[in-house]
Write a protein that holds these residues in place. Structure first.
Motif, PDB file in Angstrom:
ATOM      1  N   ALA A 335     -27.237 -25.148  24.268  1.00 13.75           N
ATOM      2  CA  ALA A 335     -26.033 -24.320  24.186  1.00 13.75           C
ATOM      3  C   ALA A 335     -25.813 -23.818  22.766  1.00 13.75           C
ATOM      4  CB  ALA A 335     -24.821 -25.117  24.653  1.00 13.75           C
ATOM      5  N   ALA A 336     -26.039 -24.696  21.786  1.00 14.42           N
ATOM      6  CA  ALA A 336     -25.876 -24.292  20.389  1.00 14.42           C
ATOM      7  C   ALA A 336     -26.855 -23.180  20.039  1.00 14.42           C
ATOM      8  CB  ALA A 336     -26.086 -25.493  19.473  1.00 14.42           C
ATOM      9  N   SER A 337     -28.071 -23.291  20.558  1.00 15.73           N
ATOM     10  CA  SER A 337     -29.075 -22.256  20.307  1.00 15.73           C
ATOM     11  C   SER A 337     -28.671 -20.942  20.964  1.00 15.73           C
ATOM     12  CB  SER A 337     -30.434 -22.716  20.845  1.00 15.73           C
ATOM     13  OG  SER A 337     -31.400 -21.710  20.687  1.00 15.73           O
ATOM     14  N   ALA A 338     -28.127 -21.025  22.198  1.00 17.16           N
ATOM     15  CA  ALA A 338     -27.707 -19.814  22.904  1.00 17.16           C
ATOM     16  C   ALA A 338     -26.504 -19.165  22.224  1.00 17.16           C
ATOM     17  CB  ALA A 338     -27.365 -20.153  24.351  1.00 17.16           C
ATOM     18  N   ALA A 339     -25.646 -20.008  21.638  1.00 18.61           N
ATOM     19  CA  ALA A 339     -24.429 -19.494  21.007  1.00 18.61           C
ATOM     20  C   ALA A 339     -24.687 -18.923  19.614  1.00 18.61           C
ATOM     21  CB  ALA A 339     -23.387 -20.605  20.922  1.00 18.61           C
ATOM     22  N   ALA A 340     -25.815 -19.299  19.010  1.00 15.32           N
ATOM     23  CA  ALA A 340     -26.073 -18.928  17.611  1.00 15.32           C
ATOM     24  C   ALA A 340     -25.955 -17.432  17.350  1.00 15.32           C
ATOM     25  CB  ALA A 340     -27.442 -19.449  17.186  1.00 15.32           C
ATOM     26  N   PRO A 341     -26.540 -16.540  18.187  1.00 16.55           N
ATOM     27  CA  PRO A 341     -26.408 -15.103  17.890  1.00 16.55           C
ATOM     28  C   PRO A 341     -24.954 -14.629  17.888  1.00 16.55           C
ATOM     29  CG  PRO A 341     -28.184 -15.490  19.459  1.00 16.55           C
ATOM     30  CD  PRO A 341     -27.441 -16.777  19.328  1.00 16.55           C
ATOM     31  N   ALA A 342     -24.152 -15.137  18.843  1.00 16.97           N
ATOM     32  CA  ALA A 342     -22.756 -14.721  18.913  1.00 16.97           C
ATOM     33  C   ALA A 342     -21.982 -15.219  17.693  1.00 16.97           C
ATOM     34  CB  ALA A 342     -22.116 -15.247  20.195  1.00 16.97           C
ATOM     35  N   VAL A 343     -22.231 -16.462  17.315  1.00 15.61           N
ATOM     36  CA  VAL A 343     -21.555 -17.022  16.141  1.00 15.61           C
ATOM     37  C   VAL A 343     -21.961 -16.256  14.886  1.00 15.61           C
ATOM     38  CG1 VAL A 343     -21.367 -19.062  14.662  1.00 15.61           C
ATOM     39  CG2 VAL A 343     -21.295 -19.313  17.159  1.00 15.61           C
ATOM     40  N   ARG A 344     -23.256 -15.958  14.769  1.00 15.72           N
ATOM     41  CA  ARG A 344     -23.753 -15.240  13.593  1.00 15.72           C
ATOM     42  C   ARG A 344     -23.135 -13.842  13.501  1.00 15.72           C
ATOM     43  NH1 ARG A 344     -28.562 -16.344  14.330  1.00 15.72           N
ATOM     44  NH2 ARG A 344     -29.195 -14.521  15.551  1.00 15.72           N
ATOM     45  N   ALA A 345     -23.053 -13.149  14.648  1.00 16.34           N
ATOM     46  CA  ALA A 345     -22.473 -11.801  14.652  1.00 16.34           C
ATOM     47  C   ALA A 345     -21.007 -11.845  14.246  1.00 16.34           C
ATOM     48  CB  ALA A 345     -22.616 -11.182  16.043  1.00 16.34           C
ATOM     49  N   MET A 346     -20.282 -12.830  14.741  1.00 17.60           N
ATOM     50  CA  MET A 346     -18.861 -12.954  14.427  1.00 17.60           C
ATOM     51  C   MET A 346     -18.654 -13.226  12.943  1.00 17.60           C
ATOM     52  SD  MET A 346     -16.165 -15.432  16.414  1.00 17.60           S
ATOM     53  CE  MET A 346     -17.155 -16.908  16.059  1.00 17.60           C
ATOM     54  N   ARG A 347     -19.448 -14.133  12.401  1.00 24.33           N
ATOM     55  CA  ARG A 347     -19.298 -14.484  10.990  1.00 24.33           C
ATOM     56  C   ARG A 347     -19.757 -13.350  10.070  1.00 24.33           C
ATOM     57  NH1 ARG A 347     -17.891 -19.462   9.706  1.00 24.33           N
ATOM     58  NH2 ARG A 347     -17.688 -20.996  11.378  1.00 24.33           N
ATOM     59  N   HIS A 389     -12.977 -21.099  13.003  1.00 26.62           N
ATOM     60  CA  HIS A 389     -13.346 -22.435  13.509  1.00 26.62           C
ATOM     61  C   HIS A 389     -13.109 -22.537  15.019  1.00 26.62           C
ATOM     62  CE1 HIS A 389     -13.930 -26.731  13.792  1.00 26.62           C
ATOM     63  NE2 HIS A 389     -12.738 -26.836  14.379  1.00 26.62           N
ATOM     64  N   GLY A 390     -11.920 -22.161  15.466  1.00 30.56           N
ATOM     65  CA  GLY A 390     -11.610 -22.237  16.899  1.00 30.56           C
ATOM     66  C   GLY A 390     -12.542 -21.395  17.741  1.00 30.56           C
ATOM     67  N   PRO A 391     -12.719 -20.103  17.401  1.00 33.33           N
ATOM     68  CA  PRO A 391     -13.657 -19.285  18.182  1.00 33.33           C
ATOM     69  C   PRO A 391     -15.083 -19.828  18.175  1.00 33.33           C
ATOM     70  CG  PRO A 391     -12.223 -17.884  16.873  1.00 33.33           C
ATOM     71  CD  PRO A 391     -11.954 -19.286  16.436  1.00 33.33           C
TER      72      PRO A 391
END
Length: 424
Positions: A335-347, A389-391
């Motif tokens: 899940a962390a790997s799948a979420a990484a692109p979304a987190v990276r784009a947001m940051r 942090h929350g998102p």
């Protein structure tokens, strides 16, 4: 993408169906090729043992993959479509992931807790890698499952309480012919299961031991490790006549021991009792052998009934807890790997906004010192981190739930991002 497990196992399919589904090397390779040709299958591994014939596949769509892989199983095995549908096992998503881990730990085997499956699964992965059918997702899954299976056997005493098919077969044989210490044991075959059978018989004090194989050199190599004798298949008649207990597990497509062979052996022995333990799938020893006076034949069906019940021991419960922990850990990492692109784009979007505002501030306040500018940068960085942090936590939770696509689209809309993650 999600994991799909499809195939036949001892849970739902009777032994005669499993025998028809058993794959020799040619048919295994054919099934692997057919599975990989599906437009809905991204990665695949074919697992074929005496307990199961299954495909583990990373798929793009569920229904398309099920249809294509069902067709592949029908073409590569000797099981009709109607029988396949009647006995088909199917798991998807997290249930499929848990299944792979349970298989690796021996918790889904006919003999619960057996360890041979580790080598069989490792070999299946290696073959799929060599054929180019495995990518990073399935490779990571199976490797993690193998480590979990090894941990089960290291951290629990499941080996002490689980009953292997070989040991159970020898127990039944002793009940028929008497103590193994006074018996001559013949092992037919020289593969991994045959090696286990011969080693188990030797450790249990077999009076004498012979290994028979089509290739004499392989029989001699196994026999040399156990102080046993070795013969090739041209000596089958004599070897059967000498044997009190016969264990056969060759993987041959046809019968190895015919009814007439055992009848001749009984004549030569003067009707002395014999036990035949058939571990092969398809079976090596003719089923009609069981009808001869003084002869016991036990196959996988009887052995499966004999080992049933081992799944309730405290050590098995401990093993299941370890598997559950490892499955959870794998799911979290995936899940962390799948979420990484979304987190990276947001940051990255937030970083771009912060840098623009800092540049504007610097242009308007040229009198600020470098120290003051750094303090402002740190303050803005802390604000951004607290706001994100929350998102960030939420996106990882949604990835675990399989809803990462929804979150990625929401991020693009909220931050007005291009498809490549940059600001419009």
């Amino acid at each position: 993408m999600s994991l799909l497990v499809i195939g036949l196992s001892h849970h739902r399919a009777p032994i005669d169906v499993l025998e028809r589904a058993a794959l020799d090397e040619t048919r295994r390779a054919r099934l692997a090729t057919l599975a990989s040709q599906s437009d809905d299958v991204v990665e695949s591994v074919v697992v074929s043992t005496c307990n199961r014939t299954e495909i583990y596949a990373e798929v793009g769509t569920f229904h398309g993959a099920v249809a294509d892989l069902t067709d592949a199983l029908v073409e590569a095995t000797l099981v009709s479509r109607d029988q396949l549908r009647e006995h088909l096992d199917l798991q998807y998503g997290e249930a499929a992931v848990a299944h792979v881990f349970n298989v690796a730990a021996g918790l889904d085997s006919m003999a619960v807790g057996e360890s041979q499956i580790l080598a069989q699964l490792r070999e299946a992965l290696a073959l799929s890698q060599s054929e180019g059918h495995v990518g990073p997702t399935l490779n990571a899954l199976v490797q993690r499952a193998l480590r979990a299976g090894k941990r089960v056997h290291t951290d629990t005493d499941i080996d002490a309480v689980s009953r292997s098919l070989v040991s159970t077969g020898l127990d039944l044989a002793e009940q028929h012919v008497g103590p193994l210490s006074g018996a001559h044991v013949l092992v037919i075959g020289a593969g991994a299961m045959s090696g286990l059978a011969a080693t188990t018989a030797a450790r249990r004090g077999a009076g004498s031991l012979t290994v028979l194989n089509r290739t004499l050199a392989r029989a001699e190599a196994l026999a040399a490790r156990l102080d046993a004798s070795a013969v090739d298949t041209t000596r089958l008649t004599d070897a059967l006549a000498r044997a009190d207990v016969v264990i056969s597990c060759t993987g041959s497509a046809g019968l190895v021991v015919q009814l007439a062979d055992v009848a001749d052996a009984q004549v030569a022995r003067g009707g002395g009792r014999q036990a035949y333990v058939d571990l092969a799938l398809p079976h090596d020893v003719a089923s009609e052998v069981a009808g001869l006076r003084g002869v016991l034949r036990v196959g996988l069906a009887e052995l499966g009934q004999a080992v049933d019940g081992a799944s309730t021991s405290p050590e098995v419960d401990r093993a299941r807890a370890i598997v559950a922990e490892e499955v959870s850990r794998h799911s979290t990492e995936r899940a962390a790997s799948a979420a990484a692109p979304a987190v990276r784009a947001m940051r990255e979007a937030a970083q771009q906004v912060m840098e623009r505002e800092l540049d504007r501030l610097h242009q308007r306040t040229p009198q600020m010192s470098d120290r003051e500018r750094e303090e402002v940068r740190l303050a803005m960085h802390r604000i951004v981190e607290k706001l994100l942090h929350g998102p960030t936590v939420r996106v990882k939770e949604m990835a675990v739930d399989g809803r990462i696509g929804e979150y990625e689209e929401a991020i693009r809309q909220l931050f007005d991002l291009h498809s490549d993650g940059g600001l419009r």
